[in-house]
Design an enzyme around this catalytic site. Structure first.
Site, PDB file in Angstrom:
ATOM      1  N   GLY A 102       0.838  -1.050  -0.049  1.00 50.40           N
ATOM      2  CA  GLY A 102       0.028   0.036  -0.066  1.00 50.40           C
ATOM      3  C   GLY A 102       0.951   1.307  -0.019  1.00 50.40           C
ATOM      4  N   SER A 103       0.635   2.256   0.802  1.00 52.63           N
ATOM      5  CA  SER A 103       1.120   3.558   0.483  1.00 52.63           C
ATOM      6  C   SER A 103       2.252   3.773   1.304  1.00 52.63           C
ATOM      7  CB  SER A 103       0.110   4.639   1.111  1.00 52.63           C
ATOM      8  OG  SER A 103      -0.995   4.841   0.434  1.00 52.63           O
ATOM      9  N   VAL A 104       2.965   2.752   2.007  1.00 53.71           N
ATOM     10  CA  VAL A 104       4.159   2.865   2.690  1.00 53.71           C
ATOM     11  C   VAL A 104       5.317   2.833   1.491  1.00 53.71           C
ATOM     12  CG1 VAL A 104       3.839   2.057   5.155  1.00 53.71           C
ATOM     13  CG2 VAL A 104       4.099   0.342   3.229  1.00 53.71           C
ATOM     14  N   PHE A 105       4.946   1.991   0.457  1.00 53.19           N
ATOM     15  CA  PHE A 105       5.871   1.957  -0.715  1.00 53.19           C
ATOM     16  C   PHE A 105       6.126   3.551  -1.530  1.00 53.19           C
ATOM     17  CE2 PHE A 105       6.738   1.041  -5.452  1.00 53.19           C
ATOM     18  CZ  PHE A 105       7.659   0.278  -5.058  1.00 53.19           C
ATOM     19  N   LYS A 106       5.307   4.412  -1.123  1.00 56.05           N
ATOM     20  CA  LYS A 106       5.387   5.782  -1.680  1.00 56.05           C
ATOM     21  C   LYS A 106       6.758   6.327  -1.351  1.00 56.05           C
ATOM     22  CE  LYS A 106       0.162   6.616  -2.283  1.00 56.05           C
ATOM     23  NZ  LYS A 106      -0.833   6.964  -1.473  1.00 56.05           N
TER      24      LYS A 106
END
Length: 484
Positions: A217-221
């Site tokens: 999810g958004s931790v990959f950002k």
């Protein structure tokens, strides 16, 4: 010398060399492999009759051998079983080992090549053989805080010291009791293992480094922001188109931001604000511009695609390849076929915290012989330099904004700048979310980087968000480190 005698001499010499070579291979090259072969009954009984070395946390045993009246002479005992099971693993009667028990079996049994002289000394002095002790990098206060913070949730927490790679906490839930697998009753051990293995909650998985990998999810950002800036194609203030929804190329799928709203309210949004507010559509477009090859290169530099030895083997995290444009854009905000371990996510934060330098993560502080002499000492090894120090500093500032005034606000700590990023990963229609937080503190002089993952949407009957569930858990772990 007659021709026949010369031929005989040559044949004898060849036979001697063959025997010498095979004996050398068996005794030296293959020694560890043969000792660790589960079919080797002699080694099995020897490993029990010897006093297996303890596994320690801050000098206190979390796995130790105590005298036993049976033929095995010693019984393996785990004083705080569930708390440390993902670290110690289990030591069984010819049914396999896991965790540090398996990865460092040769040291713990005193049979490693480094302990050869100790083995010889024990033979000549008549001493009872003993294995080496393994001192871990785990901080007991941080480990307990992480265990308590996760509560009854299924998931995992890992905390790493960015400057050294030392793992300070490793928690995986649900856990199990390795004492039940250390019995000398083989049938009972097999029955217990089969029950644990059949449990749909998968208690035997060490979720921090393996098991079923998670959508990030958004931790990959965080990785995406670092790649975008480090590539030179973006700066924190670069403006990105900000439509309320985005139809993926050659697809009927539509990407939206959380809640279906605009990211920041304008027609464009900066990269910094897109990370601060955790917006999907801008990062999908960033990914399309960077391209798969560039993102893949940065993912590999941060550790994707490689199994590490910490010393247990970790499962390699996955950044997919050969994607069409639609899947590339999905992968750019942590969906699609991205799959990660919490260790991998913590490594990304640790690299940013450490000025762009990623250290090799490790669970072992030292290995010591029974006489307390050091066999292996502390070591800090550089894994890679995925981004420059300048890039790391810019991403750090963006992550600090995410906690102080963004989507990771529930990780705030009074008087401390915390850098962080939340994530709420989708797992398919009707499936509960996977909730994340990753970050580090203090931002100006990082002592710890963490990754928290919570399964099943927070387990509250409905899907929550990473900032609601994972961020407060991470806050408690960060506070435990800062209050040491």
């Amino acid at each position: 010398m007659t021709r026949e005698l010369r031929r005989l001499s040559i044949a004898v010499l060849i036979m001697f060399l063959a025997l010498f070579t095979s004996t050398t291979i068996i005794q030296v090259v293959q020694a560890d492999e043969l000792r660790n072969d589960p079919r080797n009954a002699r080694t099995l009984y020897s490993s029990y009759s010897a006093e297996r070395g303890p596994i320690l946390v801050d000098g206190t045993p979390i796995a130790q051998s105590v005298p036993d009246d049976s033929q095995y002479k010693f019984q393996r005992v785990y004083p705080s079983p569930e708390l440390y099971a993902p670290i110690t693993g289990y030591f069984t009667l010819n049914q396999g080992n896991s965790g540090l028990e398996g990865a460092l079996n040769d040291y713990l049994t005193g049979t490693s090549n480094a302990q050869f002289l100790d083995q010889i000394t024990a033979i000549f002095t008549g001493q009872n053989p003993k294995g080496a002790s393994v001192e871990t990098t785990i901080d007991p206060v941080v480990q307990q805080a992480a265990w308590d913070a996760l509560g009854d949730q299924s998931g995992a927490i890992i905390a790493i010291e960015p400057s050294s790679g030392a793992i300070l906490a490793m928690v995986s839930k649900p856990s199990y009791d390795p004492n039940a697998l250390a019995q000398h009753d083989t049938s009972a051990v097999i029955q217990t293992y089969q029950a644990l293995n059949a449990d749909p909650a998968n208690p035997l998985y060490n979720r921090t480094i393996g098991g079923n990998l998670y959508h990030p999810g958004s931790v990959f950002k965080v990785l995406m922001a670092a790649a975008a800036i480090d590539s030179g194609e973006f700066a924190p203030d670069t403006q990105i188109p900000n439509p309320p929804q985005l139809q993926l190329p050659q697809s009927s799928s539509i990407v939206t931001n959380a809640g279906g709203s605009l990211c920041g309210g304008g027609e464009t949004v900066s990269l910094a604000d897109a990370l601060r507010l955790s917006c999907n559509i801008p990062f999908a477009q960033v990914g399309a511009q960077l391209g798969e090859a560039t993102i893949s290169d940065y993912a590999k530099a941060f550790g994707f695609g490689e199994s590490l030895e910490i010393p247990m083997s970790t499962t390699a995290s996955v950044y997919p390849s050969d994607m069409d444009q639609a899947h590339l854009m999905l992968s750019s905000f942590g969906q699609g076929d991205d799959r990660v371990t919490p260790l991998q996510i913590a490594m990304i934060s640790a690299a940013i915290a450490n000025g762009g330098t990623l250290m090799v993560p490790t669970l072992v502080e030292s290995i010591n012989a029974p006489d307390l002499s050091e066999i292996k000492g502390p070591s800090a090894e550089v894994y890679s330099q995925p981004v420059t120090a300048q890039t790391a500093e810019l991403v750090k500032q963006m992550m600090v904004a995410g906690v102080s005034n963004g989507a990771a606000s529930n990780a705030r700590i009074d008087g401390v700048d915390v850098a962080g990023k939340t994530g709420t990963a989708e797992n398919g229609e009707g499936e509960p979310y996977t909730l994340w937080f990753t970050g580090f503190a203090p931002a100006d002089d990082p002592e710890v980087a963490v990754a928290v993952v919570v399964e099943n949407g927070g387990g509250r009957g409905q899907n929550a968000f990473g900032n609601q569930i994972a961020a407060p858990i991470a806050k408690r772990v960060l506070e435990a480190v800062l209050s040491r």
